[in-house]
Write an enzyme that holds these catalytic residues in place. Structure first.
Site, mmCIF file in Angstrom:
data_model
loop_
_atom_site.group_PDB
_atom_site.id
_atom_site.type_symbol
_atom_site.label_atom_id
_atom_site.label_comp_id
_atom_site.label_asym_id
_atom_site.label_seq_id
_atom_site.Cartn_x
_atom_site.Cartn_y
_atom_site.Cartn_z
ATOM 1 N N TYR A 145 -2.832 2.375 0.807
ATOM 2 C CA TYR A 145 -2.039 1.563 -0.305
ATOM 3 C C TYR A 145 -0.912 0.613 -0.688
ATOM 4 O O TYR A 145 0.364 1.395 -0.059
ATOM 5 C CB TYR A 145 -2.093 2.820 -0.946
ATOM 6 C CG TYR A 145 -1.880 2.033 -2.467
ATOM 7 C CD1 TYR A 145 -2.421 1.930 -3.987
ATOM 8 C CD2 TYR A 145 -0.620 2.464 -3.591
ATOM 9 C CE1 TYR A 145 -2.038 1.087 -4.443
ATOM 10 C CE2 TYR A 145 -0.400 2.423 -4.469
ATOM 11 C CZ TYR A 145 -1.200 1.663 -5.463
ATOM 12 O OH TYR A 145 -1.328 0.966 -6.181
ATOM 13 N N ASP A 240 4.853 -1.178 5.866
ATOM 14 C CA ASP A 240 5.039 -0.824 4.531
ATOM 15 C C ASP A 240 6.000 0.883 3.930
ATOM 16 O O ASP A 240 5.013 1.475 4.558
ATOM 17 C CB ASP A 240 4.153 -0.818 3.229
ATOM 18 C CG ASP A 240 4.577 -0.263 2.172
ATOM 19 O OD1 ASP A 240 4.689 0.152 1.802
ATOM 20 O OD2 ASP A 240 3.418 -0.097 1.493
ATOM 21 N N LYS A 274 11.018 3.379 -3.993
ATOM 22 C CA LYS A 274 10.968 4.803 -3.913
ATOM 23 C C LYS A 274 12.112 5.540 -3.769
ATOM 24 O O LYS A 274 12.812 5.284 -4.652
ATOM 25 C CB LYS A 274 9.251 6.268 -3.143
ATOM 26 C CG LYS A 274 8.368 5.032 -3.479
ATOM 27 C CD LYS A 274 7.433 6.288 -3.753
ATOM 28 C CE LYS A 274 6.045 5.413 -3.476
ATOM 29 N NZ LYS A 274 5.080 6.056 -4.025
HETATM 30 N N1 PLP Z 1 3.416 1.043 -0.738
HETATM 31 C C1 PLP Z 1 2.965 2.658 -0.419
HETATM 32 C C2 PLP Z 1 2.985 3.010 0.836
HETATM 33 C C3 PLP Z 1 3.251 3.670 -1.642
HETATM 34 O O1 PLP Z 1 2.777 4.511 -1.394
HETATM 35 C C4 PLP Z 1 2.969 2.382 -3.110
HETATM 36 C C5 PLP Z 1 2.941 3.437 -4.045
HETATM 37 O O2 PLP Z 1 2.612 5.147 -4.079
HETATM 38 C C6 PLP Z 1 3.334 1.261 -4.088
HETATM 39 C C7 PLP Z 1 3.628 0.691 -1.775
HETATM 40 C C8 PLP Z 1 3.123 0.804 -4.567
HETATM 41 O O3 PLP Z 1 4.567 0.662 -5.197
HETATM 42 P P1 PLP Z 1 5.000 0.798 -6.474
HETATM 43 O O4 PLP Z 1 3.813 1.865 -6.638
HETATM 44 O O5 PLP Z 1 6.059 1.154 -6.630
HETATM 45 O O6 PLP Z 1 4.944 -0.982 -7.148
#
Ligand code: PLP
Length: 436
Positions: A145, A240, A274
Site C-alpha cells: 500500500y 516507500d 508516520k
Molecule cells: N505508504 C505506506 C507504506 C503506508 O503504510 C501508508 C499508510 O499507511 C502510506 C504510504 C500513506 O501514508 P498516509 O496515510 O500518511 O497518507
C-alpha cells in the site's frame, strides 16, 4: 465490557461523517462490522475509551506512535512550537534540523522535501521519477500500500504482462494503465514485466520490508535483484519507507542490519511519513541531489504545500527521533516483541489454533493459517473469520489491535513486561474462546 457510549457516538457520527470514520481502516468492516471504539485519551501504552474502559494499545495509530502516546518530550516540543505560532509560510531553522537528522540516518537522501502525509510523499516521488526519466509507467508489488493517490491504488492484474485495473472507483482506466503490478518477492515476474514494458517504466516502487499485508521480509537477494533489474532497464528505484523508517532501528529498511549489501539495495528515491512526525501530520521524500533537482523551484516537477514543514509537526518529529536515539530503546522493543510472539505461538500451538507470526524486531503480524507468508496471495489465504473473532475477543479483554488481518502489531518504548503478561493472558482466553 460496556461500550454503549461508543455505540451512541457511532450512530451520531454516521449522521455527519461519511461511514462514521475519517479513514476507512478505522471502521470495523473487516472484522464483522458494528461500532468502532471511540477513544478519549491515550497515554503511554494505553487508551481509554468514552465508556472509561482501558486498553493496552498495539495499533500505535498505524505506526507513528513508536514512543507511546503523549510522550512528555514530544508533548513539550509541540507545546513550545504552538506557543511560537503554528504556521508561518516561510522557511524555518527547524526544517533544516529535521532534514539533517533524516539524511544522517538514511544516507541515500542527499536532499529532502517535507510534505504532509505519506500519500503526498509517495505521489511526488513518482512525479519526480517520471520527470527525471521522461517515462510514464511504474511497477509496484501486489499488496503493497502506498497511500491513496490515483497511481498506486491499482490492484494486481492477472500477471506481469497485464496492465493494472483501478482498485477504487474514480480512477480513470488510462491512469491505471500506467501501473504494472507484480507479486512481491518474485524477481522473475519483475523481469518479465520489465522485458515487456521496460522502455516506458519510470520507476519500480516497493515497500522494501512490507508492512501492509503483514510484516514481510524480502527474500535474500530480492531487493538486490530488483535494483539491478530496474537499473538495467533505466528505471529508478523508489522505496516507500513510510512504515519502515525508524521502525526497526535508528535508520530505515535500506540501512537495516537484517538486510545485507546496503550499497546494492540503495534506492534512488525514498518516501517517508508516520514516525518522522512524532504523531503529527508529516511526510517527506528525498534522494540524490541530481534527481531531487527536478523539483520546483529548481526543476520542472511541481510540488508545493501550505502546511508543509509546519513547526509543530517538525518539532514533534525532531523530539521523536531524539527519544529514539536513546540507548537500548530498539533492543527493548525487540525483547518485548520476542516475549509476546513466543507466548502467542506457544498458546496457539497448545490450543490447536493455526497461527503464523512474522516478526521483525518490535513489530509483527499474526496470520491465522499454517503456511508461511511471503507474498500477498499467501496473506489473503488466511482465516479472516478467525482473526475477526480473535480481534473482538481481545478488545473485550482490553487489548486494542488494528481491525484488519493484514495490519501489524507495534511495540512502543512505553510497553512493559506487565503489558505483555496481560496481553498473553488475554490471548490465551481469546484463543480458547474462538476454538470453543
Ligand atoms: N505508504 C505506506 C507504506 C503506508 O503504510 C501508508 C499508510 O499507511 C502510506 C504510504 C500513506 O501514508 P498516509 O496515510 O500518511 O497518507
Amino acid at each position: 465490557m460496556n461500550r454503549s457510549q461508543s455505540e451512541r457516538l457511532y450512530e451520531e457520527a454516521l449522521q455527519h461523517i461519511v461511514g462514521g470514520v475519517n479513514s476507512p481502516s478505522r471502521s470495523f468492516k473487516a472484522v464483522g462490522g458494528g461500532a468502532p471504539v471511540f477513544m478519549k485519551k491515550a497515554e503511554g501504552a494505553y487508551f481509554w475509551d468514552v465508556d472509561d474502559n482501558k486498553y493496552v494499545d498495539y495499533l500505535a495509530a498505524y505506526g507513528p506512535i513508536i514512543t507511546g502516546h503523549a510522550h512528555p518530550h514530544i508533548t513539550k516540543a509541540i507545546q513550545e512550537a504552538a506557543a511560537n505560532g503554528t504556521l508561518y509560510g516561510t522557511p524555518t531553522e527547524l526544517e533544516i534540523r529535521l532534514a539533517v537528522m533524516l539524511k544522517e540516518a538514511i544516507p541515500s537522501m542527499d536532499k529532502v522535501r517535507f510534505v504532509n502525509s505519506g500519500t503526498e510523499a509517495v505521489m511526488t516521488t513518482i512525479r519526480v521519477a517520471r520527470a527525471y526519466t521522461k517515462r510514464n509507467k511504474i511497477i509496484k508489488f501486489a499488496g503493497c500500500y502506498h497511500g491513496h493517490s490515483d497511481l498506486v491504488l491499482v490492484a494486481a492484474g492477472s500477471g506481469p504482462s497485464t496492465l493494472g485495473i483501478p482498485d477504487s472507483a474514480g480512477i480513470p482506466t488510462s491512469i491505471a494503465h500506467e501501473v504494472i503490478t507484480v507479486p512481491f518477492n518474485d524477481a522473475t515476474a519483475l523481469k518479465e514485466a520489465l522485458d515487456k514494458w521496460g522502455d516506458d517504466v519510470a520507476a519500480v516502487m516497493v515497500e522494501p520490508i512490507v508492512g501492509n499485508f503483514g510484516m514481510v521480509m524480502p527474500k535474500p537477494g530480492f531487493l538486490e535483484e530488483l535494483c539491478r533489474l530496474a537499473r538495467q532497464y533505466g528505471a529508478l528505484v523508489i522505496y516507500d519507507e513510510v512504515i519502515t523508517a525508524f521502525r526497526f532501528h535508528y535508520g530505515s529498511a535500506q540501512t537495516y542490519a537484517g538486510l545485507s549489501n546496503h550499497e546494492a539495495i540503495r534506492p534512488d528515491l525514498t518516501a517517508l511519513g508516520k514516525i518522522i512526525g512524532g504523531g503529527l501530520p508529516i511526510g517527506a521524500y528525498g534522494g540524490s541531489k541530481e534527481i531531487m533537482e527536478q523539483v520546483a523551484p529548481l526543476g520542472p516537477a511541481y510540488q508545493a504545500g501550505t502546511m508543509a514543514g509546519n513547526p509543530a509537526s517538525i518539532s514533534a518529529g525532531i523530539a521523536c527521533l531524539e527519544v529514539l536515539q536513546g540507548a537500548g530503546v530498539y533492543d527493548e522493543m525487540d525483547r518485548l516483541a520476542v516475549k509476546l510472539t513466543d507466548g502467542l505461538s506457544e498458546s496457539a500451538r497448545r490450543l490447536g489454533v493455526p497461527l503464523t507470526i512474522n516478526r521483525i524486531r518490535g513489530s509483527f503480524s499474526t496470520h491465522f493459517c499454517d503456511h508461511p507468508i511471503t507474498n500477498y496471495d499467501e496473506a489473503q489465504d488466511t482465516d479472516g473469520e478467525a482473526f475477526a473473532a480473535f480481534f473482538r475477543a481481545m478488545l473485550r479483554r482490553g487489548v486494542n489491535l488494528a481491525p484488519s488481518k493484514y495490519e501489524a502489531w507495534f511495540l512502543t518504548t512505553a510497553h512493559t513486561d506487565a503489558d505483555i503478561n496481560f496481553t498473553l493472558e488475554a490471548a490465551e482466553a481469546s484463543f480458547k474462546e474462538i476454538t470453543r
